[in-house]
Design a protein around this motif. Structure first.
Motif, PDB file in Angstrom:
ATOM      1  N   VAL A  85      20.935   7.663   4.670  1.00 16.46           N
ATOM      2  CA  VAL A  85      21.692   6.542   4.102  1.00 16.46           C
ATOM      3  C   VAL A  85      20.735   5.674   3.297  1.00 16.46           C
ATOM      4  N   ILE A  86      21.156   5.321   2.087  1.00 22.41           N
ATOM      5  CA  ILE A  86      20.373   4.391   1.259  1.00 22.41           C
ATOM      6  C   ILE A  86      21.189   3.118   1.114  1.00 22.41           C
ATOM      7  N   GLU A  87      20.591   1.998   1.463  1.00 21.78           N
ATOM      8  CA  GLU A  87      21.344   0.744   1.561  1.00 21.78           C
ATOM      9  C   GLU A  87      20.531  -0.408   0.966  1.00 21.78           C
ATOM     10  N   LYS A  88      21.185  -1.221   0.144  1.00 14.95           N
ATOM     11  CA  LYS A  88      20.427  -2.319  -0.491  1.00 14.95           C
ATOM     12  C   LYS A  88      20.153  -3.476   0.462  1.00 14.95           C
ATOM     13  N   GLY A  89      20.946  -3.580   1.514  1.00 16.87           N
ATOM     14  CA  GLY A  89      20.691  -4.597   2.523  1.00 16.87           C
ATOM     15  C   GLY A  89      19.549  -4.173   3.442  1.00 16.87           C
ATOM     16  N   GLY A  90      19.179  -5.089   4.329  1.00 18.63           N
ATOM     17  CA  GLY A  90      18.068  -4.822   5.242  1.00 18.63           C
ATOM     18  C   GLY A  90      18.489  -4.116   6.513  1.00 18.63           C
ATOM     19  N   GLY A  91      19.730  -3.633   6.582  1.00 15.72           N
ATOM     20  CA  GLY A  91      20.214  -2.928   7.771  1.00 15.72           C
ATOM     21  C   GLY A  91      21.616  -2.412   7.505  1.00 15.72           C
ATOM     22  N   ARG A 140      25.857   0.092  16.328  1.00 14.99           N
ATOM     23  CA  ARG A 140      26.155   1.039  17.417  1.00 14.99           C
ATOM     24  C   ARG A 140      26.474   2.422  16.832  1.00 14.99           C
ATOM     25  N   ILE A 141      27.294   2.453  15.784  1.00 15.64           N
ATOM     26  CA  ILE A 141      27.648   3.739  15.160  1.00 15.64           C
ATOM     27  C   ILE A 141      26.376   4.396  14.617  1.00 15.64           C
ATOM     28  N   ALA A 142      25.556   3.593  13.948  1.00 11.25           N
ATOM     29  CA  ALA A 142      24.326   4.146  13.351  1.00 11.25           C
ATOM     30  C   ALA A 142      23.414   4.724  14.431  1.00 11.25           C
ATOM     31  N   ARG A 143      23.293   4.008  15.544  1.00 11.44           N
ATOM     32  CA  ARG A 143      22.428   4.498  16.633  1.00 11.44           C
ATOM     33  C   ARG A 143      22.987   5.781  17.232  1.00 11.44           C
ATOM     34  N   GLN A 144      24.281   5.721  17.569  1.00  8.53           N
ATOM     35  CA  GLN A 144      24.887   6.851  18.273  1.00  8.53           C
ATOM     36  C   GLN A 144      24.821   8.142  17.454  1.00  8.53           C
ATOM     37  N   PHE A 145      24.937   8.021  16.133  1.00 10.32           N
ATOM     38  CA  PHE A 145      24.974   9.232  15.309  1.00 10.32           C
ATOM     39  C   PHE A 145      23.644   9.492  14.587  1.00 10.32           C
ATOM     40  N   GLY A 146      22.600   8.799  15.057  1.00  9.93           N
ATOM     41  CA  GLY A 146      21.254   9.100  14.544  1.00  9.93           C
ATOM     42  C   GLY A 146      21.043   8.723  13.088  1.00  9.93           C
ATOM     43  N   LEU A 147      21.761   7.723  12.611  1.00  4.81           N
ATOM     44  CA  LEU A 147      21.672   7.410  11.180  1.00  4.81           C
ATOM     45  C   LEU A 147      20.482   6.517  10.831  1.00  4.81           C
ATOM     46  N   TYR A 148      19.855   5.937  11.853  1.00  6.61           N
ATOM     47  CA  TYR A 148      18.666   5.117  11.551  1.00  6.61           C
ATOM     48  C   TYR A 148      17.485   5.986  11.121  1.00  6.61           C
ATOM     49  N   GLU A 149      17.466   7.236  11.637  1.00  8.13           N
ATOM     50  CA  GLU A 149      16.272   8.076  11.475  1.00  8.13           C
ATOM     51  C   GLU A 149      15.749   8.167  10.041  1.00  8.13           C
ATOM     52  N   ASP A 150      16.619   8.476   9.113  1.00 10.88           N
ATOM     53  CA  ASP A 150      16.149   8.687   7.739  1.00 10.88           C
ATOM     54  C   ASP A 150      16.581   7.580   6.794  1.00 10.88           C
ATOM     55  N   ALA A 151      17.191   6.534   7.336  1.00  6.59           N
ATOM     56  CA  ALA A 151      17.777   5.504   6.465  1.00  6.59           C
ATOM     57  C   ALA A 151      16.703   4.779   5.660  1.00  6.59           C
ATOM     58  N   LEU A 152      17.072   4.399   4.442  1.00  3.57           N
ATOM     59  CA  LEU A 152      16.187   3.579   3.599  1.00  3.57           C
ATOM     60  C   LEU A 152      16.902   2.260   3.337  1.00  3.57           C
ATOM     61  N   PHE A 153      16.372   1.182   3.882  1.00  5.56           N
ATOM     62  CA  PHE A 153      16.982  -0.139   3.675  1.00  5.56           C
ATOM     63  C   PHE A 153      16.254  -0.878   2.561  1.00  5.56           C
ATOM     64  N   HIS A 154      16.896  -1.962   2.124  1.00  6.26           N
ATOM     65  CA  HIS A 154      16.342  -2.738   1.004  1.00  6.26           C
ATOM     66  C   HIS A 154      15.936  -1.786  -0.119  1.00  6.26           C
ATOM     67  N   THR A 155      16.808  -0.846  -0.368  1.00  9.30           N
ATOM     68  CA  THR A 155      16.544   0.153  -1.413  1.00  9.30           C
ATOM     69  C   THR A 155      17.809   0.289  -2.262  1.00  9.30           C
ATOM     70  N   GLU A 156      17.644   0.112  -3.549  1.00  7.51           N
ATOM     71  CA  GLU A 156      18.806   0.217  -4.442  1.00  7.51           C
ATOM     72  C   GLU A 156      18.698   1.466  -5.290  1.00  7.51           C
ATOM     73  N   VAL A 157      19.757   2.235  -5.293  1.00  5.81           N
ATOM     74  CA  VAL A 157      19.795   3.407  -6.173  1.00  5.81           C
ATOM     75  C   VAL A 157      19.850   2.893  -7.608  1.00  5.81           C
TER      76      VAL A 157
END
Ligand code: NDP
Length: 594
Positions: A85-91, A140-157
């Protein structure tokens, strides 16, 4: 009971109030938050940390870490695919990451609004839960489904380009990343880019100011959890805007400020909220396996004219539909034609809005203020609001409604805000002025998408959106949209659209992987047929040419604007159709290539 003459008086009043607000500049009246205004969108919640650029491959990149990216990411992980997941916010959290203003709360019942409640085992604490609980649910959803592992926060496409030779997307970001991905999921959200009103002098204000989606608790004191904003006790605060956001935060400001001035251009319709705690015993009694799907289907059927014997949610969203249905059912079957249906809709709306206007008189002590808080348009002309403390807030001696009679704020000065030639001196000015809706997709997403043969999405959609099912686009293989338009188009509960699209996307991506396919794209005829189908639909009850301007009707310029095109037989019928499409296993309309 309204007479024919009463109804005609109301129709004329609605038109007169709309005309007062029509302006030639439409969406151009708003300012982009770039350049000198860029500080308005800086993340006040999470410090940005530096990191090295990445250039690796991942099967799926999800752009956006709100409900769309979270739920689709979760389903893709369940299907065994790797996801970043690539997200412009910090989480994670999207809307709920950014909107931490005091009083933020879901407006659609938690039982249907919060996605994946059954899978995560979470029981909402209230019928309409508050922001921090929703943000925690996202995490909670992110933790349960392992989405934190590869996520890039504060990142804008910054760009997406299809590499035809390798059948991958090249994803460029503002961190210098150059990632490759087999699939890209776009969950960038419909209302994610804050905007400011282009009021003369806006840059001259010397006091403190911020947009509601970047609440400055360092200045106000308090926190998103509801601690009182103690630093406002000696402050004169102004808030511009009276939409759904202001309705939720004004009561908190009224309690905290020395003096609050609410600058109103168009009043919202504010119906009863009726929030209450959820009783764990009651929840246990309804939460049998499959409960959330039943609730989603029931809410959608009730809210958007489908078939339903009972109403599980029972709130302001379903109320108007109940009234319309009761009127239609009272007619003999052979009299239920389109004219009778439209009359039932109009009569129910007049009745509802008269009740909402009467509520202002019943609640607000000052006659003049009550009068000015009344909304003169059909309920679905603007986003309906529900609150049990907003109108009441104007009984607080510190809170003052400054009504601009549809004209908007005249000017901003170094010291405050001017309306009708009078300056209101302020220490702090808060903009509850909403988000970009009517601007181009690429501008809101923040990047251009370049598909096969160098064709950009902006070029391909220059005359309107073209998709299959609202998800796939010809010429843009392996690009998957998570959004309501061209699909169910259920506006009263956006997460229902998302949960459903996520199921389709996970199925399609898994099918490609299992069959060694590197590309999936809609066939031209399937996309053409789908576009023709969604364009064949009837006029929507949301927005409309006779409506007061707002983002539902492109500031008075396009009647079906926000809702756009959707499945012509309604949301329930779309969900039924697409569920059968999935179950068939034939993937009709899609081409898989090796
Ligand atoms: P809106 O776009 O709904 O409201 C913006 C406000 O700013 C309007 O009242 C508008 O007036 C006013 N405004 C704009 N320009 C001027 C001006 N020049 N002078 C004075 N006033 C001005 O933004 P919100 O943030 O309130 O809400 C956006 C959407 O976000 C909602 O409609 C809803 O879909 C969603 N939301 C959902 C919530 C939830 O589910 N819990 C909570 C909050 C928001 P006018 O009406 O005349 O244009």
């Amino acid at each position: 009971m309204l007479t024919t003459a009463d109804k005609e008086t109301l129709r004329l009043r609605y038109l007169a109030e709309r005309d007062k607000r029509l302006r030639p500049d439409g969406n151009d009246q708003y300012l982009r938050l770039t350049g000198d205004l860029a500080h308005f969108v800086v993340d006040p919640y999470t410090p940005r940390t530096e990191r090295a650029p990445l250039d690796d491959f991942i099967t799926v990149v999800c752009v956006g870490g709100g409900f769309a990216g979270l739920v689709t990411g979760a389903r893709l992980r369940q299907a065994g695919l790797d996801v970043r997941v690539i997200e412009k916010g910090g989480g994670f959290g999207g809307t709920w990451y950014w909107n931490r203003y005091p009083g933020a709360q879901c407006d659609t019942a938690s039982m249907v609004y919060l996605p994946l409640l059954e899978e995560t085992g979470h029981m909402p604490t209230e019928k309409y839960v508050h922001g921090p609980e929703i943000l925690a649910h996202c995490q909670r959803i992110a933790r349960q489904f392992g989405l934190y592992e590869d996520a890039l926060f504060h990142t804008e496409v910054t760009g997406l380009a299809w590499d035809e030779a390798r059948s991958v997307w090249i994803v460029a970001t503002d961190r210098g990343d150059r990632l490759t991905a087999r699939f890209v999921v776009l969950g960038t959200g419909p209302l994610s880019v804050p905007k400011l009103p282009g009021i003369p002098g806006i840059g001259s204000f010397l006091g403190h100011s911020f947009h509601t989606s970047r609440w400055d608790y360092a200045y106000t004191g308090g926190d998103a959890e509801g601690a009182p904003m103690d630093r406002l006790a000696d402050k004169r605060v102004g808030i511009i805007g009276t939409g759904a956001t202001a309705v939720q935060c004004v009561p908190h400001l009224a309690r905290a400020c020395r003096e609050l001035r609410v600058f109103q251009r168009t009043p919202s319709s504010v119906d009863v909220r009726g929030n209450h705690l959820i009783d764990p015993e009651w929840f246990a009694s309804v939460a049998a396996p499959g409960w959330q799907r039943r609730w989603l289907e029931n809410f959608t059927a009730n809210q958007s004219g489908g078939e339903a014997d009972d109403d599980l949610v029972m709130d302001g969203w379903t109320d108007i539909a109940r009234r319309i249905r009761a009127r239609v059912e009272a007619l003999p079957p052979d009299a239920r034609d389109l004219g009778a249906l439209l009359a039932a809709v109009e009569d129910s709306d007049f009745e509802k809005m008269e009740e909402i206007r009467a509520r202002a008189d019943a609640v607000v002590a000052d006659r003049e203020t009550a009068q000015r808080l009344k909304a003169w348009y059909r309920q679905l002309c603007k986003r309906p609001c529900f609150h049990d403390e907003y109108l009441q807030a104007f009984n607080n001696p510190s809170a003052h409604l400054i009504d601009t009679d549809g004209k908007g704020v005249e000017r901003i000065t170094p010291d405050g805000v001017v309306v009708a030639g009078r300056e209101y001196p302020l220490d702090c000015l808060i903009y509850a002025s909403g988000f970009e809706v009517g601007t181009d997709y690429a501008r809101r997403a923040g990047f251009e998408v370049t598909g096969k043969a160098g064709l950009t999405l902006s070029e391909y959609w220059a005359d309107g959106m073209r998709t299959l099912h609202g998800i796939h686009v010809r010429g843009f293989p392996n690009l998957l949209f998570v959004q309501p338009t061209h699909g169910a188009n259920l506006i009263s509960n956006i997460p229902h659209n998302i949960v459903d699209s996520a199921a389709t996307i996970a199925l399609v991506a898994r099918h490609a992987r299992d069959n060694g396919c590197t590309e999936v794209e809609p066939v031209p005829e399937a996309e053409e047929d789908w576009v023709a189908l969604v364009r064949s639909g009837p006029e929507s009850l949301i927005g409309g040419a006779d409506c007061t301007p707002g983002y539902y009707n492109n500031e008075g310029r396009e009647s079906r604007f926000f809702l756009g095109e959707g499945y012509p037989y309604g949301p329930s019928a779309y969900f039924e159709y697409i569920s059968q499409w999935r179950a068939s296993g034939t993937f009709a309309g899609l081409e898989f290539r090796r």
